[in-house]
Design an enzyme around this catalytic site. Structure first.
Site, short mmCIF file in Angstrom:
data_model
loop_
_atom_site.label_atom_id
_atom_site.label_comp_id
_atom_site.label_asym_id
_atom_site.label_seq_id
_atom_site.Cartn_x
_atom_site.Cartn_y
_atom_site.Cartn_z
N GLY A 171 65.33 46.44 36.97
CA GLY A 171 64.52 45.88 35.90
C GLY A 171 64.95 46.30 34.51
O GLY A 171 64.36 45.87 33.52
N HIS A 172 65.99 47.11 34.37
CA HIS A 172 66.39 47.63 33.03
C HIS A 172 67.89 47.62 32.86
O HIS A 172 68.53 48.65 33.00
CB HIS A 172 65.87 49.06 32.89
CG HIS A 172 65.91 49.56 31.48
ND1 HIS A 172 66.96 50.28 30.95
CD2 HIS A 172 65.01 49.46 30.49
CE1 HIS A 172 66.70 50.61 29.71
NE2 HIS A 172 65.52 50.14 29.40
N PHE A 173 68.49 46.68 32.55
CA PHE A 173 68.16 45.25 32.51
C PHE A 173 69.05 44.59 33.54
O PHE A 173 70.24 44.92 33.57
CB PHE A 173 68.47 44.66 31.12
CG PHE A 173 67.76 45.39 30.00
CD1 PHE A 173 66.42 45.14 29.74
CD2 PHE A 173 68.41 46.33 29.21
CE1 PHE A 173 65.76 45.77 28.70
CE2 PHE A 173 67.75 46.97 28.18
CZ PHE A 173 66.42 46.69 27.92
N VAL B 210 71.39 49.09 31.83
CA VAL B 210 71.45 50.20 30.88
C VAL B 210 70.58 51.33 31.42
O VAL B 210 69.42 51.12 31.76
CB VAL B 210 70.96 49.76 29.48
CG1 VAL B 210 70.92 50.95 28.52
CG2 VAL B 210 71.83 48.65 28.91
N GLN C 143 66.04 51.96 38.71
CA GLN C 143 65.75 51.46 37.37
C GLN C 143 66.59 50.24 36.99
O GLN C 143 66.18 49.43 36.16
CB GLN C 143 65.89 52.54 36.29
CG GLN C 143 67.27 53.10 36.13
CD GLN C 143 67.55 54.27 37.04
OE1 GLN C 143 66.79 54.56 37.95
NE2 GLN C 143 68.66 54.93 36.83
#
Length: 154
Positions: free
Chosen positions: A55-57, A62, A52
């Site tokens: 892409g987050h972030f 986070v 994750q």
């Protein structure tokens, strides 16, 4: 299981015998302080190599709030699995509701989430829980959630 026969801790091997989840969606590394039919504490070590974070972030990784809630739910699944003797029974768990969610702090790589879950109602197929995710003693997320447990007929 009774309090006398149930383990008070679950390692990843026992967790995988209870939950159907696998990488990258198995979000509990171990469980401690298990009191069957009542409560337990799951542990999730958040690391930068989790998918994750691409892409987050990317500039400020986070851990997604929905995954914190999922980690609390998986922790409760382990509690129910031990409480209802569902080890190696191929049980499935389904969300029925999530209420009162509040996020209090960001969670990121290097944090260790302590997932405190307490059964508010249970004993049958439908259970309700109170969950609190903590990092270094600080509240990161709180929620109440309801889940249904589906056990295949033997």
């Amino acid at each position: 299981m009774t309090s006398a026969t149930a383990p008070t801790e679950a390692d990843i091997s026992l967790i995988q015998r209870i939950l159907p989840h696998r990488y990258p969606f198995l979000l509990v590394d171990k469980v401690r302080d298990i009191v069957v039919n009542e409560s337990c504490v799951g542990i999730k070590c958040v690391t930068m190599n989790e998918p994750q974070f691409t892409g987050h972030f990317p500039e400020m990784p986070v851990f997604p709030g929905v995954l914190i809630i999922e980690a609390m739910a998986q922790t409760s699944g382990i509690l129910v699995g031990l409480s209802m003797d569902l080890v190696d029974k191929n049980a499935k768990v389904f969300f029925m509701g999530v209420d009162g969610v509040k996020f209090r702090r960001k969670v990121g790589p290097g944090d260790v989430l302590e997932l405190h879950v307490k059964a508010l109602r249970g004993g049958g197929r439908v259970w309700k829980f109170d969950g609190r995710a903590m990092v270094d003693g600080e509240l990161a997320c709180e929620a109440q959630f309801t889940a249904m447990f589906d056990v295949p007929k033997a």
